[in-house]
Scaffold this motif. Structure first.
Motif, PDB file in Angstrom:
ATOM      1  N   SER A 226      -5.203  14.326   2.714  1.00 37.02           N
ATOM      2  CA  SER A 226      -5.832  13.490   1.686  1.00 37.02           C
ATOM      3  C   SER A 226      -6.997  12.736   2.320  1.00 37.02           C
ATOM      4  O   SER A 226      -6.800  11.882   3.186  1.00 37.02           O
ATOM      5  N   GLU A 227      -8.216  13.070   1.887  1.00 36.12           N
ATOM      6  CA  GLU A 227      -9.405  12.516   2.531  1.00 36.12           C
ATOM      7  C   GLU A 227      -9.477  10.993   2.409  1.00 36.12           C
ATOM      8  O   GLU A 227      -9.962  10.318   3.324  1.00 36.12           O
ATOM      9  N   HIS A 228      -9.003  10.432   1.290  1.00 33.24           N
ATOM     10  CA  HIS A 228      -9.121   8.982   1.107  1.00 33.24           C
ATOM     11  C   HIS A 228      -8.137   8.205   1.988  1.00 33.24           C
ATOM     12  O   HIS A 228      -8.238   6.977   2.085  1.00 33.24           O
ATOM     13  N   LEU A 229      -7.182   8.923   2.616  1.00 36.53           N
ATOM     14  CA  LEU A 229      -6.231   8.272   3.522  1.00 36.53           C
ATOM     15  C   LEU A 229      -6.548   8.568   4.992  1.00 36.53           C
ATOM     16  O   LEU A 229      -6.174   7.781   5.862  1.00 36.53           O
ATOM     17  N   ALA A 230      -7.234   9.685   5.243  1.00 31.83           N
ATOM     18  CA  ALA A 230      -7.484  10.111   6.615  1.00 31.83           C
ATOM     19  C   ALA A 230      -8.224   9.040   7.411  1.00 31.83           C
ATOM     20  O   ALA A 230      -9.231   8.489   6.972  1.00 31.83           O
ATOM     21  N   GLY A 231      -7.672   8.739   8.590  1.00 31.57           N
ATOM     22  CA  GLY A 231      -8.302   7.777   9.486  1.00 31.57           C
ATOM     23  C   GLY A 231      -8.134   6.328   9.079  1.00 31.57           C
ATOM     24  O   GLY A 231      -8.627   5.434   9.773  1.00 31.57           O
ATOM     25  N   GLN A 232      -7.427   6.044   7.990  1.00 28.99           N
ATOM     26  CA  GLN A 232      -7.274   4.676   7.490  1.00 28.99           C
ATOM     27  C   GLN A 232      -5.995   4.037   8.045  1.00 28.99           C
ATOM     28  O   GLN A 232      -4.965   4.694   8.172  1.00 28.99           O
ATOM     29  N   GLU A 233      -6.080   2.747   8.350  1.00 31.00           N
ATOM     30  CA  GLU A 233      -4.920   1.994   8.821  1.00 31.00           C
ATOM     31  C   GLU A 233      -4.314   1.218   7.656  1.00 31.00           C
ATOM     32  O   GLU A 233      -5.035   0.613   6.856  1.00 31.00           O
ATOM     33  N   PHE A 234      -2.975   1.248   7.565  1.00 30.70           N
ATOM     34  CA  PHE A 234      -2.277   0.551   6.498  1.00 30.70           C
ATOM     35  C   PHE A 234      -1.111  -0.238   7.078  1.00 30.70           C
ATOM     36  O   PHE A 234      -0.543   0.120   8.122  1.00 30.70           O
ATOM     37  N   THR A 235      -0.758  -1.295   6.371  1.00 31.43           N
ATOM     38  CA  THR A 235       0.425  -2.080   6.707  1.00 31.43           C
ATOM     39  C   THR A 235       1.570  -1.627   5.804  1.00 31.43           C
ATOM     40  O   THR A 235       1.419  -1.592   4.577  1.00 31.43           O
ATOM     41  N   PHE A 236       2.693  -1.285   6.431  1.00 27.79           N
ATOM     42  CA  PHE A 236       3.845  -0.794   5.675  1.00 27.79           C
ATOM     43  C   PHE A 236       4.960  -1.839   5.679  1.00 27.79           C
ATOM     44  O   PHE A 236       5.282  -2.411   6.724  1.00 27.79           O
ATOM     45  N   GLN A 237       5.513  -2.088   4.501  1.00 28.66           N
ATOM     46  CA  GLN A 237       6.706  -2.911   4.370  1.00 28.66           C
ATOM     47  C   GLN A 237       7.833  -2.002   3.881  1.00 28.66           C
ATOM     48  O   GLN A 237       7.697  -1.347   2.846  1.00 28.66           O
ATOM     49  N   VAL A 238       8.924  -1.943   4.645  1.00 23.56           N
ATOM     50  CA  VAL A 238       9.997  -0.987   4.384  1.00 23.56           C
ATOM     51  C   VAL A 238      11.327  -1.714   4.282  1.00 23.56           C
ATOM     52  O   VAL A 238      11.646  -2.571   5.107  1.00 23.56           O
ATOM     53  N   LEU A 239      12.098  -1.367   3.246  1.00 25.95           N
ATOM     54  CA  LEU A 239      13.455  -1.880   3.077  1.00 25.95           C
ATOM     55  C   LEU A 239      14.417  -0.701   3.192  1.00 25.95           C
ATOM     56  O   LEU A 239      14.297   0.281   2.455  1.00 25.95           O
ATOM     57  N   VAL A 240      15.387  -0.795   4.127  1.00 24.26           N
ATOM     58  CA  VAL A 240      16.379   0.260   4.318  1.00 24.26           C
ATOM     59  C   VAL A 240      17.533   0.032   3.349  1.00 24.26           C
ATOM     60  O   VAL A 240      18.220  -0.990   3.429  1.00 24.26           O
TER      61      VAL A 240
END
Length: 259
Positions: A226-240
């Motif tokens: 996905s070109e709009h995501l490639a090379g982009q940094e994101f912050t992930f919040q995850v709940l197990v």
């Protein structure tokens, strides 16, 4: 009804069809009954105007298309049966002639199976090829069958381990703090160590406990699909939410009956 058939070539025939005027009239009357509830004529309640007044006001053509849609498929099917034809595709309808008080005429170009005459096949010899299966090939097929019928079962512990399947809620945020919808999920199942998601994502889950919330940053690879995501940094919040383990069925008669 009258039909005439002509073979154009080995795989196509032309049907000329003529439908009697009385069937045309019957189709027009049926079209009138179906359509009158939607036609307004001054002086009459909706759906109560006589057909002759509707035709006088709007022209007899007002019912033509409805009548054709009903009569044409019916006549075409009868022509097929009369000429013992089995079409292999939808027909091309040409030269359609439809008018009140007259026969309906049309031509249909129909693709059919070619007639095949068998040659002298008796005595033809074919070299039989013996199939050879190795133990490894048999084991591989059995292993695939086990995988196809595997089930995810709960584990008797609270922490995620390599090889587990974690059921998580994940929300991603861009550099402006906006939530990214197409990489935010609820009830998302990820195989820890399966390397099926973003590189480095699954490693963050190892050691996490049920109910624990994690936050970490990851960058998508430059060659991500996905070109709009490639090379982009994101912050992930995850709940197990849950931890499960893949359980393979036994290679026994019960599995054989399922397969």
């Amino acid at each position: 009804m009258q039909t005439k058939m002509e073979h154009l070539n080995d795989t196509q025939v032309e049907l000329e069809v003529e439908v009697d005027p009385d069937r045309v009239e019957k189709a027009l009357e049926e079209a009138y009954r179906n359509m009158r509830v939607d036609i307004q004529v001054p002086g009459f309640r909706k759906g109560k105007a006589p057909r002759r007044l509707i035709e006088k006001r709007y022209g007899p053509e007002v019912f033509y298309q409805e009548a054709i849609d009903s009569l044409l498929p019916e006549a075409f099917q009868e022509a097929l049966e009369e000429n013992d034809l089995e079409p292999i595709d939808q027909p091309n309808i040409e030269d359609l002639d439809f008018e009140k008080g007259k026969p309906m005429r049309f031509k249909a170009l129909v693709d059919v199976k070619p007639e095949v005459e068998l040659g002298n096949y008796r005595g033809v010899q074919v070299q039989k090829q013996d199939a050879e299966l190795t133990e490894e090939e048999v084991d591989e097929v059995l292993s695939n069958i086990q995988e196809q019928h595997a089930q995810l079962t709960d584990v008797d512990r609270e922490e995620v381990e390599e090889g587990d399947f974690a059921i998580i809620d994940v929300e991603a945020f861009d550099s402006a703090g906006e939530s990214v919808e197409d990489i935010s999920y609820e009830g998302f199942t990820v195989e820890v160590g399966g390397e099926q998601f973003l590189p480095g994502f699954e490693e963050q889950l190892v050691g996490a406990r049920i109910g624990e919330e994690l936050e970490f940053e990851l960058t998508f690879p430059e060659d991500y699909h996905s070109e709009h995501l490639a090379g982009q940094e994101f912050t992930f919040q995850v709940l197990v939410n849950e931890i499960k383990r893949k359980e393979l069925p036994e290679l026994d008669d019960e599995l054989a009956q399922q397969v």
